[in-house]
Design a protein around this motif. Structure first.
Motif, PDB file in Angstrom:
ATOM      1  N   MET A   1      49.270  37.542  39.368  1.00 39.71           N
ATOM      2  CA  MET A   1      48.197  37.686  40.364  1.00 39.71           C
ATOM      3  C   MET A   1      47.929  39.146  40.662  1.00 39.71           C
ATOM      4  SD  MET A   1      46.523  35.142  41.485  1.00 39.71           S
ATOM      5  CE  MET A   1      46.569  33.780  40.324  1.00 39.71           C
ATOM      6  N   SER A   2      46.698  39.452  40.850  1.00 33.26           N
ATOM      7  CA  SER A   2      46.364  40.855  41.062  1.00 33.26           C
ATOM      8  C   SER A   2      45.826  41.070  42.468  1.00 33.26           C
ATOM      9  CB  SER A   2      45.325  41.289  40.022  1.00 33.26           C
ATOM     10  OG  SER A   2      44.269  40.342  40.029  1.00 33.26           O
ATOM     11  N   GLY A   3      46.507  40.473  43.456  1.00 29.11           N
ATOM     12  CA  GLY A   3      46.133  40.716  44.841  1.00 29.11           C
ATOM     13  C   GLY A   3      44.814  40.064  45.211  1.00 29.11           C
ATOM     14  N   GLN A   4      44.206  40.561  46.271  1.00 33.43           N
ATOM     15  CA  GLN A   4      42.989  39.934  46.777  1.00 33.43           C
ATOM     16  C   GLN A   4      41.791  40.435  45.975  1.00 33.43           C
ATOM     17  OE1 GLN A   4      42.722  39.499  51.068  1.00 33.43           O
ATOM     18  NE2 GLN A   4      44.748  40.415  51.269  1.00 33.43           N
ATOM     19  N   ASN A   5      41.755  40.011  44.709  1.00 28.76           N
ATOM     20  CA  ASN A   5      40.759  40.557  43.799  1.00 28.76           C
ATOM     21  C   ASN A   5      39.358  40.000  44.033  1.00 28.76           C
ATOM     22  OD1 ASN A   5      41.324  38.039  42.971  1.00 28.76           O
ATOM     23  ND2 ASN A   5      42.029  38.571  40.915  1.00 28.76           N
ATOM     24  N   HIS A   6      39.219  39.016  44.895  1.00 25.23           N
ATOM     25  CA  HIS A   6      37.893  38.498  45.227  1.00 25.23           C
ATOM     26  C   HIS A   6      37.478  38.861  46.651  1.00 25.23           C
ATOM     27  CE1 HIS A   6      38.369  36.350  41.491  1.00 25.23           C
ATOM     28  NE2 HIS A   6      37.135  35.891  41.576  1.00 25.23           N
ATOM     29  N   ARG A   7      38.219  39.800  47.239  1.00 24.51           N
ATOM     30  CA  ARG A   7      37.872  40.228  48.603  1.00 24.51           C
ATOM     31  C   ARG A   7      36.824  41.331  48.491  1.00 24.51           C
ATOM     32  NH1 ARG A   7      39.381  37.689  53.255  1.00 24.51           N
ATOM     33  NH2 ARG A   7      41.569  37.759  52.681  1.00 24.51           N
ATOM     34  N   LEU A   8      35.773  41.237  49.290  1.00 26.82           N
ATOM     35  CA  LEU A   8      34.742  42.260  49.280  1.00 26.82           C
ATOM     36  C   LEU A   8      35.239  43.480  50.049  1.00 26.82           C
ATOM     37  CD1 LEU A   8      31.762  39.883  50.072  1.00 26.82           C
ATOM     38  CD2 LEU A   8      32.465  40.758  47.828  1.00 26.82           C
ATOM     39  N   ALA A   9      34.684  44.614  49.700  1.00 27.22           N
ATOM     40  CA  ALA A   9      35.180  45.870  50.253  1.00 27.22           C
ATOM     41  C   ALA A   9      34.961  45.961  51.761  1.00 27.22           C
ATOM     42  CB  ALA A   9      34.488  47.045  49.555  1.00 27.22           C
ATOM     43  N   ASN A  10      33.842  45.478  52.216  1.00 28.75           N
ATOM     44  CA  ASN A  10      33.624  45.509  53.669  1.00 28.75           C
ATOM     45  C   ASN A  10      32.932  44.224  54.074  1.00 28.75           C
ATOM     46  OD1 ASN A  10      31.031  46.127  52.611  1.00 28.75           O
ATOM     47  ND2 ASN A  10      31.684  48.288  52.557  1.00 28.75           N
ATOM     48  N   SER A  11      32.379  44.175  55.266  1.00 25.86           N
ATOM     49  CA  SER A  11      31.750  42.995  55.863  1.00 25.86           C
ATOM     50  C   SER A  11      32.800  41.967  56.268  1.00 25.86           C
ATOM     51  CB  SER A  11      30.721  42.350  54.920  1.00 25.86           C
ATOM     52  OG  SER A  11      31.344  41.454  54.036  1.00 25.86           O
ATOM     53  N   GLY A  12      32.324  40.904  56.883  1.00 22.84           N
ATOM     54  CA  GLY A  12      33.219  39.826  57.289  1.00 22.84           C
ATOM     55  C   GLY A  12      33.852  40.079  58.643  1.00 22.84           C
ATOM     56  N   SER A  13      34.468  39.042  59.188  1.00 24.50           N
ATOM     57  CA  SER A  13      35.074  39.164  60.520  1.00 24.50           C
ATOM     58  C   SER A  13      36.587  39.034  60.443  1.00 24.50           C
ATOM     59  CB  SER A  13      34.490  38.110  61.453  1.00 24.50           C
ATOM     60  OG  SER A  13      34.720  36.828  60.919  1.00 24.50           O
ATOM     61  N   GLN A  23      52.628  31.687  51.310  1.00 25.98           N
ATOM     62  CA  GLN A  23      53.117  31.099  50.073  1.00 25.98           C
ATOM     63  C   GLN A  23      52.318  29.838  49.790  1.00 25.98           C
ATOM     64  OE1 GLN A  23      57.078  29.099  49.401  1.00 25.98           O
ATOM     65  NE2 GLN A  23      57.731  31.225  49.548  1.00 25.98           N
ATOM     66  N   PHE A  24      51.881  29.689  48.541  1.00 29.26           N
ATOM     67  CA  PHE A  24      51.237  28.438  48.139  1.00 29.26           C
ATOM     68  C   PHE A  24      51.868  27.980  46.832  1.00 29.26           C
ATOM     69  CE2 PHE A  24      47.820  26.219  45.755  1.00 29.26           C
ATOM     70  CZ  PHE A  24      47.722  25.110  46.576  1.00 29.26           C
ATOM     71  N   ASP A  25      52.376  26.776  46.847  1.00 28.64           N
ATOM     72  CA  ASP A  25      53.090  26.226  45.698  1.00 28.64           C
ATOM     73  C   ASP A  25      54.121  27.221  45.159  1.00 28.64           C
ATOM     74  OD1 ASP A  25      52.047  23.732  45.743  1.00 28.64           O
ATOM     75  OD2 ASP A  25      50.639  24.022  44.087  1.00 28.64           O
ATOM     76  N   GLY A  26      54.833  27.858  46.076  1.00 31.39           N
ATOM     77  CA  GLY A  26      55.948  28.713  45.691  1.00 31.39           C
ATOM     78  C   GLY A  26      55.547  30.140  45.363  1.00 31.39           C
ATOM     79  N   GLN A  27      54.279  30.400  45.254  1.00 33.45           N
ATOM     80  CA  GLN A  27      53.839  31.751  44.896  1.00 33.45           C
ATOM     81  C   GLN A  27      53.429  32.539  46.134  1.00 33.45           C
ATOM     82  OE1 GLN A  27      51.902  31.896  41.329  1.00 33.45           O
ATOM     83  NE2 GLN A  27      51.538  34.103  41.415  1.00 33.45           N
ATOM     84  N   GLN A  28      53.740  33.831  46.149  1.00 31.26           N
ATOM     85  CA  GLN A  28      53.412  34.691  47.286  1.00 31.26           C
ATOM     86  C   GLN A  28      51.981  35.212  47.163  1.00 31.26           C
ATOM     87  OE1 GLN A  28      55.208  35.382  49.952  1.00 31.26           O
ATOM     88  NE2 GLN A  28      57.064  34.319  49.293  1.00 31.26           N
ATOM     89  N   TYR A  29      51.262  35.224  48.260  1.00 26.70           N
ATOM     90  CA  TYR A  29      49.922  35.796  48.294  1.00 26.70           C
ATOM     91  C   TYR A  29      49.768  36.597  49.567  1.00 26.70           C
ATOM     92  CZ  TYR A  29      48.773  32.228  44.772  1.00 26.70           C
ATOM     93  OH  TYR A  29      48.734  31.445  43.656  1.00 26.70           O
ATOM     94  N   GLU A  30      48.652  37.309  49.647  1.00 30.43           N
ATOM     95  CA  GLU A  30      48.366  38.055  50.861  1.00 30.43           C
ATOM     96  C   GLU A  30      46.940  37.767  51.328  1.00 30.43           C
ATOM     97  OE1 GLU A  30      48.308  42.644  51.426  1.00 30.43           O
ATOM     98  OE2 GLU A  30      50.415  42.027  51.375  1.00 30.43           O
ATOM     99  N   GLY A  31      46.776  37.709  52.608  1.00 30.35           N
ATOM    100  CA  GLY A  31      45.439  37.544  53.176  1.00 30.35           C
ATOM    101  C   GLY A  31      45.359  38.375  54.442  1.00 30.35           C
ATOM    102  N   TYR A  32      44.360  38.106  55.267  1.00 32.49           N
ATOM    103  CA  TYR A  32      44.212  38.875  56.501  1.00 32.49           C
ATOM    104  C   TYR A  32      44.121  37.940  57.691  1.00 32.49           C
ATOM    105  CZ  TYR A  32      43.042  42.918  53.580  1.00 32.49           C
ATOM    106  OH  TYR A  32      43.075  43.925  52.664  1.00 32.49           O
TER     107      TYR A  32
END
Lengths: 1008, 205, 117
Positions: A1-13, A23-32
């Motif tokens: 996995m290459s991190g939050q590769n579908h996260r846009l650079a700005n915008s959003g709340s 963790q999802f199905d044993g794999q580590q991820y990061e979000g906000y």
């Protein structure tokens, strides 16, 4: 996995300064912070999140809301695990552990997906057709089916969390915190009305978080949201509830709200409940529940990466996540153009915009063209590819009637598809309220028509399409609701709204494929339950055309999502099929299935609340309870009361203890806690007349100071309760009832006094708990009582059987009744409850020299049965008359009327064939019959046998030195001397019929 | 129900809650304050409201007219006369005063159709007070307790959790006196302390 | 859950109330004069309409008073609440009262005049 590769650079709340690990199905991820599990997974490029229910097909996130059919997640572990949670509604928190469901051994390779290859063997109605025969195998089939089917796993142990409930009243309840709901709250709140606004999400503002192309009064829509929420928060009588779902709408504006209090916190504080069920009574309800976008039904429309166009827009604008890098948009309306434009503006490549409409026009279409988006009007997606995520689609030109495709297929590479089939108003709450729906051609869906409760629907749940309409309807409903509940206030003017205008829609309920339906891929209608358009056609062919039949035959709409995205599509397809066969049939005639609570799945714990454990049912105890516990008594439940059952000495069995207690009561002195009997104070000049009417025997001439046993009947002549009632003075009686009958008798007396005899001057008051009662009996009890009671002459002639005296016992003011339920000389000593324990202790102390023996309810039952005294509820069951009990002596022949009198003369009641009370003596004196056992004249080798009666009471009688029983038997006393059989499992007991009395037949012992 | 065995204080008669109430005390800032009002006198007074002789007699003996408005209580000094039905009131008075009050009523009402029943031991009183008292009641009581609807002087006979109760509000805190049948008192006490958990509970003697 | 407006205590949840069946069933004055069948009309037979129904309720967890209520059994709408011993005053109530099969039965005549059947 290459991190939050579908996260846009700005915008959003989302809060980029607060990264969260999960963790999802044993794999580590990061979000906000601010993400849902779904948006965080998408930010990481994860679409594949589950396997479908029946075919185990790979599924992705389809929506951004509660309608999600695919992304069902198991959250947590151990007893804190919850199955079937929608990833779109799970707030991301640090350390969250989630798992996919319905796959084995893993999501990417699932053995169950063989079902997909065998799909020809799993048509709709498969279970009904296949597992019907042989019937005896059903248990085996069921075991297998239940293993193969099902989604998440339920926890095995006790739920460790705390749930609560609360009641709340308000003037105006508003369901839904989108633009319409906020507008309603603002208008109502400004009048000072008590307002509750409830929203299932974490942010108020609804679609305005996604539709950033709207302005209100010239500013971004979210500015209006923030200002409105701030104003509402400052109003003391306005309650804003977020993370709260309106789950049910019941009679008389009673609604339930389920608030999730700690689910979004990593560690919940101990003092807070996990969830709280609000039970709301609202004077007015404003429903602003919004609308749900419909998927399009095209071939293999279920691959991961295919999602609703509005959801894609929400992920872009609210969560700053793009569902893909090459997104294909498929639509039958203008709204999806907003998604395409939003993505385009953020630099996401639109692989193509396929529009089912032949000639789309309007500003949005023009804007797409101006932006250089490739629009394909009059085309359809006829195939999709991609094993675990969509990788390409094929499009073809639609025929003019939309029933087929023509020309050659063209392949378009893409990694996501955003689809829009129009909007379905969320009418669940309205429909639950009893309101009638009507089919609207404008939105091709059902919309609210006739309200039956004090309720108004506004905004898109009412069929409104534009933001300006939502705001106007909300403001109007808000002020009207407040005014209807008595508040005054000015109308809030609607703001100026800027939004893209929208035009027509082309409903193609099934988007045609390259081959006939079912021959080239699956057109999914209900994604959660794997119901396809072909299944709906099959159901129609097989005659399951009524919508309720369609639902049960195909399981359409029966998943945890209750068909939020599928119902209208399924109904419309059925309507089309029927339209082809039945002239005049259309969607509106197909109707809709019933909307039932809860709106979204709810934890059982929330409905239980704190009514668990000790709070499940109150346990009532007497003033002497502490003593019984100290004495090591065993207890039994009698209704809610805990009564001392027997007092075993070390090593004693129930039978040994009871034998000892019975013997003591007959030979020395026994003492019983009789507090629980119902007691009613009856006062007034007509009190005796009143008793004369409710009891079967005569009461007018009972002298003050005397007591009488009475039997109370229902108007149908059946025994309802019994007890001794004493005349304390000319106009005052002390009535006793059975323990279990106390509340019912009080209500019964009030009913007759108020409704039938309002002229009688009599007042009825419960005094059950005013008095603690110690009942003493046995040859020595008079001597014992005399020691403690200096001021009552206890001699037979001064204080005869069936009388009452007032005096002091052990220095306590007492009412003493000389009555007997054991057949022995007996006194029942009533003292105010606060003195109950002291009285009991004094009796025990003074009784020591007489070997006083406390006895429990079991010995009491034996003692009374030896004497043949009945217990209402044991010898009777609501079908037994006084004559059936051989108690004709208590039924007055001279009284003109009493409750139940006429019924006793009915043909069926005087029939010689009735079951009547007798005694039974088993041939083996040590054999104790089971209570409830059926009695037969002649034993047959196997059932059926003619049953002529049943055993009502049965004990070992130490006084008789053998077993005794009472029974209701056809013919009753005419059978005395006969031997009857009681067949039991493995043996038959024979017993001789006797009189229902076994001891002290001449009744001398009560005189002492 | 876990019973905490605590003896009756010396010189007093036992109440239904003596062995249920745990240690006295709790946080000063608790949102919920609970106590038992031991052995207050309770008389059920029955009579017809349109019988002038009855009303005059009752008013004379009580010092205040029995309220004719449903769901209200009249008070005089520490005595409360709670409306419980159109021809029924519950008179709650200082411990030990009930016998004298009963005689006073009997003599004032002689010759009228009335009934007085001493029910001092039939129920006990749990006093619920504190900033969260209303929220605690709302967890188990379906009637509207909002100050616009239910304020000082108001009373109700209703269900609280799974017990039938009579309660009245007697100050703006708010504070309530809850009458509950003796055998239901342990259940209700436990329920109230549980419902108060999120606000903090202090028990007073 | 119904919200029933007790004539004394005001609006309360239906769990505080006891349902007492059909209203206006008069108890025969001289039941001995009635045949078993006529008596059964009084004792066992009740209306079961889909629509307005006159029924008896008691606020038995509150003031314990009985009252009459006109309720639409299909919608649970409460149309009228009136005292024991009185007849309904609304049009719907009067219509429901008049439409009842019980009017003029032998049991009811007996209740009104003491006649037999």
């Amino acid at each position: 996995m290459s991190g939050q590769n579908h996260r846009l650079a700005n915008s959003g709340s989302i809060d980029r300064s607060a990264p969260l690990k999960f963790q999802f199905d044993g794999q580590q991820y990061e979000g906000y912070k601010g993400d849902t599990l779904a948006s965080a997974l998408l930010a990481n490029g994860v679409h594949l999140v589950g396997r479908s229910f029946k075919y185990h097909r790979p599924r992705g996130i389809m929506s951004a809301g509660s309608e999600e059919p695919n992304a069902l997640i198991q959250l947590g572990d151990g007893n804190r695990t919850d199955p079937n949670l929608r990833a779109t509604r799970i707030e991301l928190r640090d350390g969250l552990v989630a798992a996919s469901q319905n796959r084995w051994p893993c999501l990417k390779f699932d053995v169950g997906s063989v079902n997909n290859l065998l799909h020809r063997f799993f048509p709709a109605g498969f279970y009904y057709k296949t597992f019907m025969w042989p019937a005896s195998w059903w248990l085996k089939y069921e075991h297998w089916i239940r293993r193969a089917a099902g989604l998440g796993k339920a926890p095995q142990g006790r739920d460790p969390d705390r749930y609560e409930k609360t009641h709340r009243h308000c003037d105006v309840l508003i369901v839904g915190g989108g633009p319409a709901g906020l507008a309603a709250a603002l208008a109502a709140g400004r009048t000072g009305a008590r307002v509750i606004l409830v929203d299932e999400g974490t942010l108020l503002g609804g679609s305005l978080w996604s539709d950033l192309d709207c302005t209100i009064d010239g500013a971004p829509g979210l500015d209006w949201v923030r200002a409105t929420v701030a104003e509402l928060q400052a109003m003391p009588e306005v309650t804003l509830l977020i993370r709260t779902t309106a789950t049910g709408y019941y009679d008389h504006n009673y609604l339930t709200l389920l608030e999730r209090i700690t689910d979004h916190l990593g560690t919940a504080p101990d003092h807070l409940p996990r969830q709280r069920l609000w039970k709301i009574r609202a004077k007015r309800v404003v429903l602003a529940a919004g609308a749900i976008e419909r998927p399009l039904v095209f071939a293999n429309n279920d691959r991961p990466g295919i999602m609703l166009a509005s959801a894609a827009r929400t992920y872009m604008n609210r969560f700053a996540v793009t569902p893909g890098r090459r997104v294909l948009v498929l639509t039958n309306n203008d709204d999806a153009y907003r998604t395409a434009l939003a993505m385009h503006a953020q630099g996401v490549r639109i692989a193509g915009l396929v529009d089912l409409r032949a000639q789309p026009k309007g500003p949005l279409v023009a804007a797409a063209a101006a932006a250089g988006i490739a629009v394909h009007p009059g085309q359809a997606v006829v195939a999709t590819r991609g094993a675990l995520r969509v990788s390409s689609v094929e499009i073809m030109k639609l025929t003019a009637d939309g029933a087929g495709v023509t020309g050659s297929a063209r392949k378009i590479e893409c990694d996501a598809v955003a689809m829009s089939g129009g909007w379905t108003p969320t009418v669940h709450m309205f429909s639950q309220s009893g309101g009638k729906l009507r089919w609207s051609e404008d939105v091709s869906a059902f919309v609210p028509d006739l309200s039956v409760q004090a309720e108004t629907s506004v905004g898109s749940c009412n069929g409104a399409v534009s933001l300006v309409k939502c705001l106007k309807q909300g403001l109007k409903a808000g002020i009207e609701a407040a005014r209807a509940t008595g508040y005054k206030g000015r109308v809030t003017a609607a703001p100026n709204v800027g939004e893209p205008p929208q035009s027509d829609r082309r409903d193609l309920w099934v988007v045609p494929g390259k081959k006939p339906l079912g021959h080239a891929g699956k057109h999914f209608v209900d994604f959660q339950n794997d119901v396809t358009a072909a299944d709906v056609h099959l159901a129609a062919r097989e005659g399951y055309q009524s919508i309720e039949h369609l639902k049960r035959y195909t399981t359409m709409g029966m998943g945890t999502d209750q068909g939020k995205t599928s119902n209208i599509n399924a109904l419309a397809i059925m309507g089309e099929v029927l339209g082809a066969n039945v002239p005049g049939a259309d969607v509106s005639r197909v109707g809709h299935t019933t909307f039932r609570p809860p709106y979204t799945p709810a934890t059982i714990g929330a409905y239980a609340g704190r009514n668990i454990g000790a709070f499940f049912d109150p346990v009532r105890t007497t003033a002497m309870d502490f003593w019984h516990r100290e004495a090591g008594a065993k207890f039994e439940h009698v209704g809610q009361w805990m009564r001392a059952w027997y007092y075993p000495k070390p090593g004693e069995s129930l039978r040994q203890a009871v034998d000892r207690e019975v013997k003591a009561a007959r030979d020395g002195v026994g003492i019983l806690d009789a507090t629980t009997l119902g007691k009613i104070d009856i006062q007034g000049p007509d009190a005796a007349e009143f008793l004369n009417r409710v009891y079967t025997n005569v009461w007018l001439k009972l002298a003050p100071g005397r007591a009488r046993y009475g039997l109370m009947l229902k108007e149908d002549g059946m025994v309802m309760d019994d007890g001794v009632t004493a005349r304390l003075s000319e106009n005052r009686f002390h009535m006793t009832t059975t323990t279990g009958g106390a509340a019912g008798v009080l209500d019964w007396l009030e009913e007759w006094r108020q409704t039938e005899w309002p002229d009688l001057k009599v007042y009825i008051t419960s005094v059950t708990e005013q008095w603690a009662v110690a009942s003493i009996c046995g040859p020595d009890c008079r001597t014992l009582l005399a020691e403690l009671c200096p001021d009552i002459d206890l001699a037979n002639d001064a204080f005869p059987f069936m009388s009452v005296r007032e005096g002091t016992v052990a220095g306590i003011a007492a009412r003493v009744f000389r009555i007997s339920f054991t057949g022995e000389l007996s006194f029942e000593i009533n003292v105010p409850r606060r003195h109950g324990l002291a009285l009991w202790q004094a009796m025990m102390e003074a009784g020591e020299k007489y070997d006083i023996c406390p006895y429990g309810t079991e010995a009491m039952h034996v003692l009374r049965a030896e004497k043949g005294f009945i217990i209402v509820g044991q010898e009777t069951d609501g079908t037994v008359t006084p004559s059936d009990l051989c108690m004709d002596w208590i039924v007055s022949k001279t009284k003109v009327d009493f409750v139940g009198k006429r019924a006793l003369a009915r043909r069926d009641i005087v029939s010689a064939d009735r079951k009547r009370l007798v005694g039974l003596l088993t041939e083996d004196p040590n054999e104790v019959l089971p209570e409830g056992a059926q009695i037969v004249e002649a034993v047959q080798p196997e059932p059926p046998m003619a049953m002529i009666g049943h055993v009502t009471s049965s004990y070992y009688s130490p006084s008789c030195g053998r077993s005794i029983a009472m029974a209701l038997v056809k013919g009753g006393p005419t059978r005395i001397g006969e031997t009857l059989s009681i067949p039991l499992a493995g043996k038959t007991i024979r017993a001789v019929v006797t009189e229902p009395r076994f001891f002290d037949l001449d009744g001398e012992r009560a005189n002492g | 129900m876990v019973e905490k065995v605590g003896p009756t204080p010396p010189g007093l008669d036992p109440t239904p809650l003596d062995r249920v109430i745990g240690p006295i005390g709790g946080p000063a800032e608790a949102g919920v304050v609970l106590s038992e009002r031991r052995h207050w006198g309770k008389l059920v007074l029955r009579g017809e409201p349109d019988d002038k002789k009855f009303i005059t007699g009752a008013t004379k003996a009580l010092g205040v007219a029995p309220p004719s408005k449903p769901n209200t209580a009249a008070t005089i000094q520490s005595t409360a006369i709670i409306w419980t039905a159109p021809n029924e009131w519950l008179v709650v008075s200082e411990p030990g005063t009930e016998a004298a009050l009963e005689s006073a009523l009997e003599s004032a009402l002689a010759g009228t159709h009335h009934a007085i029943t001493n029910v001092s031991d039939h129920s006990t009183i749990i006093r619920l007070s504190g900033t969260a008292a209303r929220a605690v009641l709302a967890k188990g009581c379906a009637i509207d307790l909002h100050p616009r609807v239910f304020g000082v002087g108001q009373s109700a006979q209703t269900n609280l959790a799974k017990a039938q109760v009579i309660f009245r509000q007697f100050d703006e805190m708010p504070s309530y006196d809850i009458l509950v049948r003796a055998s239901f008192a342990p259940y209700l006490w436990a329920w109230l302390t549980d419902a108060g958990l999120e606000f903090g509970v202090r028990v007073e003697g | 859950m119904l919200l029933i407006d007790c004539p004394w205590c005001g609006p309360r949840d239906d769990e505080e109330f006891h349902y007492g069946g059909e209203a206006h069933i008069l108890r025969p004055r001289d039941a001995a004069a009635l045949s078993d069948e006529a008596f059964a009309d009084y004792l066992f037979m009740q209306q079961n309409p889909k629509g307005p129904h006159l029924e008896r309720w008691s606020h038995n967890h509150g003031c314990r008073r009985w009252f009459n209520m006109l309720r639409n059994t299909a919608t649970n709408e409460i149309l009228e609440i009136y005292p024991m011993g009185e007849k309904p005053k609304t049009e719907a109530g009067q219509a429901a009262y008049a439409a009842n099969w019980r009017r003029e039965t032998a049991a009811e005549k007996n209740a009104l005049s003491g006649e037999g059947s």
